[in-house]
Design a protein around this motif. Structure first.
Motif, PDB file in Angstrom:
ATOM      1  N   GLY A  99       0.814  -1.207   0.000  1.00 46.95           N
ATOM      2  CA  GLY A  99       0.000   0.000   0.000  1.00 46.95           C
ATOM      3  C   GLY A  99       0.848   1.257   0.000  1.00 46.95           C
ATOM      4  N   ILE A 100       1.928   1.252   0.760  1.00 39.74           N
ATOM      5  CA  ILE A 100       2.843   2.405   0.765  1.00 39.74           C
ATOM      6  C   ILE A 100       3.467   2.588  -0.615  1.00 39.74           C
ATOM      7  CG2 ILE A 100       5.028   3.271   1.701  1.00 39.74           C
ATOM      8  CD1 ILE A 100       4.228   1.963   4.374  1.00 39.74           C
ATOM      9  N   LEU A 101       3.860   1.475  -1.248  1.00 43.45           N
ATOM     10  CA  LEU A 101       4.401   1.542  -2.606  1.00 43.45           C
ATOM     11  C   LEU A 101       3.354   2.112  -3.565  1.00 43.45           C
ATOM     12  CD1 LEU A 101       6.641   0.816  -4.663  1.00 43.45           C
ATOM     13  CD2 LEU A 101       5.574  -1.446  -4.850  1.00 43.45           C
ATOM     14  N   THR A 102       2.107   1.695  -3.390  1.00 43.81           N
ATOM     15  CA  THR A 102       1.033   2.185  -4.241  1.00 43.81           C
ATOM     16  C   THR A 102       0.807   3.680  -4.044  1.00 43.81           C
ATOM     17  OG1 THR A 102      -0.039   0.019  -4.211  1.00 43.81           O
ATOM     18  CG2 THR A 102      -1.415   1.890  -4.819  1.00 43.81           C
ATOM     19  N   THR A 103       0.990   4.166  -2.825  1.00 41.82           N
ATOM     20  CA  THR A 103       0.884   5.608  -2.570  1.00 41.82           C
ATOM     21  C   THR A 103       1.925   6.372  -3.379  1.00 41.82           C
ATOM     22  OG1 THR A 103       0.093   5.196  -0.318  1.00 41.82           O
ATOM     23  CG2 THR A 103       0.919   7.396  -0.794  1.00 41.82           C
ATOM     24  N   ILE A 104       3.127   5.834  -3.438  1.00 42.31           N
ATOM     25  CA  ILE A 104       4.179   6.453  -4.255  1.00 42.31           C
ATOM     26  C   ILE A 104       3.755   6.480  -5.716  1.00 42.31           C
ATOM     27  CG2 ILE A 104       6.568   6.211  -5.050  1.00 42.31           C
ATOM     28  CD1 ILE A 104       7.187   4.911  -2.309  1.00 42.31           C
ATOM     29  N   MET A 156       0.770   6.499  -6.873  1.00 39.21           N
ATOM     30  CA  MET A 156      -0.335   7.438  -7.047  1.00 39.21           C
ATOM     31  C   MET A 156       0.178   8.864  -7.241  1.00 39.21           C
ATOM     32  SD  MET A 156      -3.606   8.129  -4.543  1.00 39.21           S
ATOM     33  CE  MET A 156      -2.556   8.723  -3.203  1.00 39.21           C
ATOM     34  N   VAL A 157       1.174   9.229  -6.456  1.00 45.29           N
ATOM     35  CA  VAL A 157       1.757  10.568  -6.599  1.00 45.29           C
ATOM     36  C   VAL A 157       2.433  10.711  -7.962  1.00 45.29           C
ATOM     37  CG1 VAL A 157       3.472  12.158  -5.670  1.00 45.29           C
ATOM     38  CG2 VAL A 157       2.049  10.824  -4.109  1.00 45.29           C
ATOM     39  N   ILE A 158       3.207   9.705  -8.371  1.00 42.68           N
ATOM     40  CA  ILE A 158       3.886   9.755  -9.662  1.00 42.68           C
ATOM     41  C   ILE A 158       2.873   9.808 -10.804  1.00 42.68           C
ATOM     42  CG2 ILE A 158       5.523   8.565 -11.170  1.00 42.68           C
ATOM     43  CD1 ILE A 158       6.695   9.650  -8.546  1.00 42.68           C
ATOM     44  N   ALA A 159       1.730   9.139 -10.628  1.00 42.32           N
ATOM     45  CA  ALA A 159       0.706   9.085 -11.676  1.00 42.32           C
ATOM     46  C   ALA A 159       0.074  10.442 -11.945  1.00 42.32           C
ATOM     47  CB  ALA A 159      -0.366   8.067 -11.322  1.00 42.32           C
ATOM     48  N   LEU A 160       0.320  11.428 -11.099  1.00 45.66           N
ATOM     49  CA  LEU A 160      -0.184  12.771 -11.360  1.00 45.66           C
ATOM     50  C   LEU A 160       0.391  13.352 -12.647  1.00 45.66           C
ATOM     51  CD1 LEU A 160      -0.090  14.256  -7.749  1.00 45.66           C
ATOM     52  CD2 LEU A 160      -2.115  13.673  -9.077  1.00 45.66           C
ATOM     53  N   ARG A 161       1.413  12.712 -13.180  1.00 43.38           N
ATOM     54  CA  ARG A 161       1.980  13.134 -14.467  1.00 43.38           C
ATOM     55  C   ARG A 161       1.346  12.384 -15.640  1.00 43.38           C
ATOM     56  NH1 ARG A 161       4.367  15.932 -17.137  1.00 43.38           N
ATOM     57  NH2 ARG A 161       6.377  14.988 -17.634  1.00 43.38           N
ATOM     58  N   THR A 162       0.305  11.589 -15.376  1.00 46.28           N
ATOM     59  CA  THR A 162      -0.321  10.821 -16.464  1.00 46.28           C
ATOM     60  C   THR A 162      -1.761  11.270 -16.678  1.00 46.28           C
ATOM     61  OG1 THR A 162      -0.920   9.017 -14.927  1.00 46.28           O
ATOM     62  CG2 THR A 162       1.204   8.841 -16.060  1.00 46.28           C
ATOM     63  N   ASN A 163      -2.719  10.596 -16.040  1.00 42.60           N
ATOM     64  CA  ASN A 163      -4.113  10.992 -16.226  1.00 42.60           C
ATOM     65  C   ASN A 163      -4.928  10.708 -14.973  1.00 42.60           C
ATOM     66  OD1 ASN A 163      -5.538   8.256 -16.495  1.00 42.60           O
ATOM     67  ND2 ASN A 163      -3.983   8.083 -18.100  1.00 42.60           N
ATOM     68  N   LEU A 164      -6.100  11.325 -14.905  1.00 45.57           N
ATOM     69  CA  LEU A 164      -6.928  11.263 -13.705  1.00 45.57           C
ATOM     70  C   LEU A 164      -7.436   9.852 -13.429  1.00 45.57           C
ATOM     71  CD1 LEU A 164      -8.263  12.860 -11.427  1.00 45.57           C
ATOM     72  CD2 LEU A 164     -10.177  13.336 -12.976  1.00 45.57           C
ATOM     73  N   VAL A 165      -7.803   9.110 -14.468  1.00 46.25           N
ATOM     74  CA  VAL A 165      -8.323   7.753 -14.275  1.00 46.25           C
ATOM     75  C   VAL A 165      -7.261   6.871 -13.627  1.00 46.25           C
ATOM     76  CG1 VAL A 165      -9.244   5.696 -15.417  1.00 46.25           C
ATOM     77  CG2 VAL A 165      -9.919   7.966 -16.206  1.00 46.25           C
ATOM     78  N   PHE A 166      -6.014   6.993 -14.075  1.00 42.24           N
ATOM     79  CA  PHE A 166      -4.916   6.205 -13.509  1.00 42.24           C
ATOM     80  C   PHE A 166      -4.713   6.554 -12.038  1.00 42.24           C
ATOM     81  CE2 PHE A 166      -0.374   4.534 -14.508  1.00 42.24           C
ATOM     82  CZ  PHE A 166      -0.798   3.237 -14.314  1.00 42.24           C
ATOM     83  N   VAL A 167      -4.832   7.833 -11.694  1.00 43.49           N
ATOM     84  CA  VAL A 167      -4.701   8.265 -10.301  1.00 43.49           C
ATOM     85  C   VAL A 167      -5.813   7.663  -9.450  1.00 43.49           C
ATOM     86  CG1 VAL A 167      -4.753  10.259  -8.749  1.00 43.49           C
ATOM     87  CG2 VAL A 167      -3.501  10.406 -10.897  1.00 43.49           C
ATOM     88  N   VAL A 168      -7.038   7.659  -9.974  1.00 45.53           N
ATOM     89  CA  VAL A 168      -8.183   7.086  -9.245  1.00 45.53           C
ATOM     90  C   VAL A 168      -7.960   5.593  -8.981  1.00 45.53           C
ATOM     91  CG1 VAL A 168     -10.636   6.492  -9.438  1.00 45.53           C
ATOM     92  CG2 VAL A 168      -9.844   8.798 -10.017  1.00 45.53           C
TER      93      VAL A 168
END
Length: 284
Positions: A176-181, A183-195
């Motif tokens: 889960g902690i890895l997934t949080t990382i 999620m932050v990195i995914a802010l450079r991709t798209n909203l669906v991926f972040v969700v």
């Protein structure tokens, strides 16, 4: 019937249109995809990569994403107990191995080959996650048996099961902690991926909490947390299925495309910010 010359003109026109379509979507050389299209296809910001492999090989991203979804969606239904399902996914161990593990590892390697670092790491790590989960649930591995001595009494067996659940919960916590990382990195991709990462994160933390509650003997709370985790799994899977449809539509040049909430142009990369500062200094 049209003359042969007219047929030839039509064929030439179709051929020119097809070649123009290929040029529009060429991902190497001097012609590149628009940033919002690139991140929609590859789930990775458009960054310079040596070679022409992106234009040589097919896009592996939908394959890995599909493997993740086929492994995750039934698990979410099982965690919620739909139609009497349960067992924490034990009934779909084979799915964990081949869809969740094998397809994502293959996709990860192909992402590495074409130079997409972020999807390479994401799919590789989640492929390993599913292989680990499948192995843990595999009866022949007898992971829980390491905590329960042969011929143990009911009390000793219960204590061993509690120790196993409490220990395995830490694995879910750190994934889960890895997934949080991610999620932050995914802010450079798209909203669906972040969700997807957001609800995957919630699912992992809730499932870890469920295992700790069960280890403490609180079956009611553990069951509620497990259902909540399953609901989060189902939500991120629905977002994932949407993203998969978007990618497959893009792959065949469907007449229309669906939005994914492009973030690659909203969260500027470091190189773009440095260039902007340099341009401002030059014009000052």
């Amino acid at each position: 019937m049209a003359p042969n010359g007219a047929n030839g003109d039509v064929a030439d026109s179709i051929d020119r249109d097809y070649k123009e379509h290929l040029k529009r979507y060429e991902t190497n050389g001097t012609i590149s995809l628009p940033m919002e299209v690139f991140e929609k296809i590859y789930l990775n910001p458009q960054l310079p990569v040596k070679g022409e492999l992106r234009g040589t090989f097919g896009n592996p991203t939908p394959l890995a994403l599909m493997g993740f979804l086929i492994a995750s969606t039934p698990l979410g239904c099982a965690l919620m107990g739909w139609r009497g399902a349960g067992g924490g996914g034990a009934a779909t161990i084979g799915v964990f191995y081949f869809f969740g593990g094998l397809l994502q590892i293959i996709g990860s390697i192909l992402e590495w080959i074409i130079g997409n670092t972020f999807p390479f790491v994401v799919f590789g790590s989640y492929g390993a996650f599913w292989l680990t989960l499948g192995a843990t649930l595999q009866p022949s591995f007898n992971a829980e048996g390491a905590y329960i001595p042969a011929g143990a009494s009911a009390a000793v067996a219960a204590a061993g099961t509690a120790e196993f659940l409490s220990s395995f919960a830490f694995y879910l916590l750190f994934v889960g902690i890895l997934t949080t990382i991610y999620m932050v990195i995914a802010l450079r991709t798209n909203l669906v991926f972040v969700v997807i990462f957001l609800f995957l994160d919630l699912a992992l933390f809730l499932l870890a909490a469920a295992y700790w509650a069960l280890a403490e003997g609180n079956a009611a709370l553990g069951g509620q947390l497990e259902v909540a985790a399953g609901a989060c799994v189902f939500v991120f899977c629905m977002a994932g299925w949407y993203l998969l449809i978007v990618q497959l539509m893009q792959a065949v040049d469907f007449p229309f495309s669906l939005p994914v909430g492009d973030l690659s142009t909203r969260f500027k990369g470091g190189a773009a910010r440095r260039k902007a500062r340099t341009d401002i200094e030059k014009n000052a």
